[in-house]
Design an enzyme around this catalytic site. Structure first.
Site, PDB file in Angstrom:
ATOM      1  CD  GLN A  59      36.236  35.154  35.151  1.00 48.89           C
ATOM      2  OE1 GLN A  59      37.115  35.688  35.814  1.00 48.89           O
ATOM      3  NE2 GLN A  59      35.735  35.711  34.068  1.00 48.89           N
ATOM      4  CG  ASP A  70      34.859  43.813  38.402  1.00 49.73           C
ATOM      5  OD1 ASP A  70      34.381  43.898  39.544  1.00 49.73           O
ATOM      6  OD2 ASP A  70      34.328  43.142  37.501  1.00 49.73           O
ATOM      7  CB  THR A  94      33.912  46.251  42.438  1.00 53.80           C
ATOM      8  OG1 THR A  94      33.480  44.999  41.897  1.00 53.80           O
ATOM      9  CG2 THR A  94      34.234  47.205  41.303  1.00 53.80           C
ATOM     10  CD  GLU A 151      36.256  46.637  34.625  1.00 51.44           C
ATOM     11  OE1 GLU A 151      35.205  47.300  34.433  1.00 51.44           O
ATOM     12  OE2 GLU A 151      36.255  45.433  34.959  1.00 51.44           O
ATOM     13  CD  GLU A 182      38.503  41.844  35.087  1.00 50.59           C
ATOM     14  OE1 GLU A 182      37.518  42.616  35.088  1.00 50.59           O
ATOM     15  OE2 GLU A 182      38.449  40.682  34.667  1.00 50.59           O
ATOM     16  NE  ARG A 241      41.465  37.191  35.625  1.00 55.00           N
ATOM     17  CZ  ARG A 241      40.726  38.038  34.937  1.00 55.00           C
ATOM     18  NH1 ARG A 241      39.505  37.689  34.553  1.00 55.00           N
ATOM     19  NH2 ARG A 241      41.186  39.229  34.647  1.00 55.00           N
ATOM     20  CD  GLU A 274      44.423  41.351  28.347  1.00 50.30           C
ATOM     21  OE1 GLU A 274      44.971  41.755  27.304  1.00 50.30           O
ATOM     22  OE2 GLU A 274      43.589  42.029  28.977  1.00 50.30           O
ATOM     23  CG  HIS A 334      40.272  42.175  28.308  1.00 46.62           C
ATOM     24  ND1 HIS A 334      41.200  41.583  29.129  1.00 46.62           N
ATOM     25  CD2 HIS A 334      39.043  41.787  28.779  1.00 46.62           C
ATOM     26  CE1 HIS A 334      40.582  40.869  30.059  1.00 46.62           C
ATOM     27  NE2 HIS A 334      39.278  40.971  29.863  1.00 46.62           N
ATOM     28  CG  ASP A 339      32.630  44.719  34.632  1.00 46.72           C
ATOM     29  OD1 ASP A 339      33.071  45.850  34.359  1.00 46.72           O
ATOM     30  OD2 ASP A 339      33.350  43.718  34.716  1.00 46.72           O
ATOM     31  CE  LYS A 372      35.179  39.374  36.468  1.00 45.38           C
ATOM     32  NZ  LYS A 372      36.149  40.404  36.077  1.00 45.38           N
TER      33      LYS A 372
END
Length: 438
Positions: free
Chosen positions: A251, A244, A268, A212, A210, A248, A385, A146, A139, A264
């Site tokens: 993390q 993904d 996925t 992607e 996420e 948070r 975000e 971002h 990844d 993570k």
């Protein structure tokens, strides 16, 4: 490598599979994406190509003698790996053959069309699987928008670290937890810490998605050998939508000094249909110019063809449907809309960098772009975000709000490419619904 177009991209051509000719169809004759499925007859895994509301069973087509000899054996496999290993010339040959077999102008009514029609399966009867056996998953972090916005949440005075504009940032992910679209995602457990308190173990409270794009690797390279930037485009077979999922709060506690781990590796999700880079040739564009003062890519990451057409003009959308919306019969709500061409690093640069130390890439490996976010707030590719780390919850049209995902929420990623004079093609969907923690 500069993309080229041929008769398979001709927007005037139609298929004798009627549903493929709808202007809003994701899978017209100009697309022909690959996937793995079961159902619609034999319940064994096999390869297929989407056309309208049908799937062309490649194993059945090979058995019927409809495919070129050099690709017949790989097309009888249950996953794409053997086909990916053949490389771009074989991919072009197969695409041209399929376009001919499914084209109204090249496969007129008669015995030939009947032989092809016998290999078609209704898409509604197909259970989609992972398209390849994924031996390696990496990844990246290729969106500067971002990286800047997220960096500002944690380091307001210095959002981007010094290496970002010099080297594509990436880390290795977990392949065993990659799942096809539609697979539910259970809320993970992990350690979190708030303030000066000791850490606690429990369900994630800040679950995020996420948006992607994922790219499947073709032939790859031997260990100890590098790939030239000019050859990288021919090493990439096609793209999928990729979510993904990210915990948070886990993390924030674990990512230093080695990066995310349990935050993570629990899931996925990827879309089932691989849209080839050859199909996307009409939508290749120049990457955005780097801002004044930014360094030029180092020579091993620079290529004239990639600088001219290394970006993809792909619209990428995130929709959210809560449990309450679903119960009321309401549609999913669009959360964001962005475009992949705004990325700071191209897919070819990601692959070239990955192999620049001699790391061996293998057929079917998956490269994630990292969260795709554009320059505007409504093009941000994750809730971290959009909600400023939960400080500004997202207002939904039914009166609900979200700082992060709640149990029962379903995230739907969609992607498509369209421009005047070119046939619209789609990437399909990547869906995942959150289940309560076990």
């Amino acid at each position: 490598m500069t993309p080229t177009t041929n008769f398979t991209h001709d927007p005037k051509r139609e298929s004798w599979v009627a549903a493929a000719n709808s202007p809003v169809c994701d899978f017209p004759l100009q697309n022909l994406p690959y996937g793995a499925f079961r159902g619609g007859g034999p319940n064994t895994p096999r390869l297929g190509v989407a056309i309208g509301d049908r799937v062309l069973d490649l194993c059945a087509a090979a058995d019927a003698g409809l495919l070129p000899p050099e690709v017949s054996r790989p097309c009888r496999e249950p996953s794409l790996n053997a086909l990916l290993a053949l490389g771009a010339p074989a991919w072009r040959t197969l695409r041209a053959t399929l376009s001919t077999l499914l084209g109204a102008d090249t496969c007129p009514s008669g015995a030939s069309r009947e032989r092809v029609a016998a290999c078609l399966v209704p898409l509604a009867e197909a259970t989609m699987l992972l398209p390849s056996q994924i031996g390696g998953y990496t990844d990246f972090y290729a969106s500067i928008h971002h990286a800047t916005r997220v960096g500002a949440l944690f380091r307001p005075e210095n959002p981007l670290l010094p290496n970002y504009k010099w080297v594509p940032i990436g880390y290795h992910g977990r392949t065993s937890s990659i799942v096809p679209s539609g697979t539910p995602v259970r809320r993970p457990h992990g350690q979190t810490r708030g303030g000066a308190d000791d850490p606690v173990f429990g369900p994630c409270r800040q679950l995020d998605y996420e948006l992607e794009l994922g790219a499947l690797v073709g032939p790859g390279n031997r260990q100890g050998e590098r790939l030239a930037a000019s050859d990288a485009a021919a090493q990439l077979f096609g793209v999928v939508l990729l979510n993904d999922w990210s915990a948070r709060d886990l993390q924030a506690w674990e990512y230093q000094p080695l990066g995310p781990f349990l935050a993570k590796n629990f899931a996925t999700s990827i879309s089932p249909w691989v849209v080839t880079l050859e199909a996307l040739a009409p939508f290749r564009v120049a990457p955005p110019p780097r801002p004044a003062g930014d360094p030029a890519p180092l020579p091993h990451l620079a290529d004239a063809g990639d600088a001219a057409a290394g970006a993809l003009d792909l619209q990428l959308e995130v929709c959210l449907q809560t449990e309450r919306m679903r119960a009321a019969g309401g549609p999913p709500h669009r959360v964001s809309l962005g475009n992949f061409q705004s990325m700071y690093w191209t897919l070819a640069q990601l692959l070239t960098h990955h192999a620049s130390n001699g790391c061996n890439l293998e057929p079917g490996d998956l490269l994630g772009s990292g969260t795709v976010s554009g320059p505007t707030a409504d093009s941000a590719g994750c809730l971290l975000e959009l909600t400023a780390r939960g400080a500004r919850p997202l207002a939904l049209p039914n009166g609900e709000s979200r700082a992060f995902l709640e149990d029962g929420d379903e995230v739907i990623l969609r992607g498509w490419a369209e421009r005047p004079g070119v046939r619209r093609i789609g990437l399909g969907e990547c869906r995942g619904r959150i289940l309560p923690s076990a």
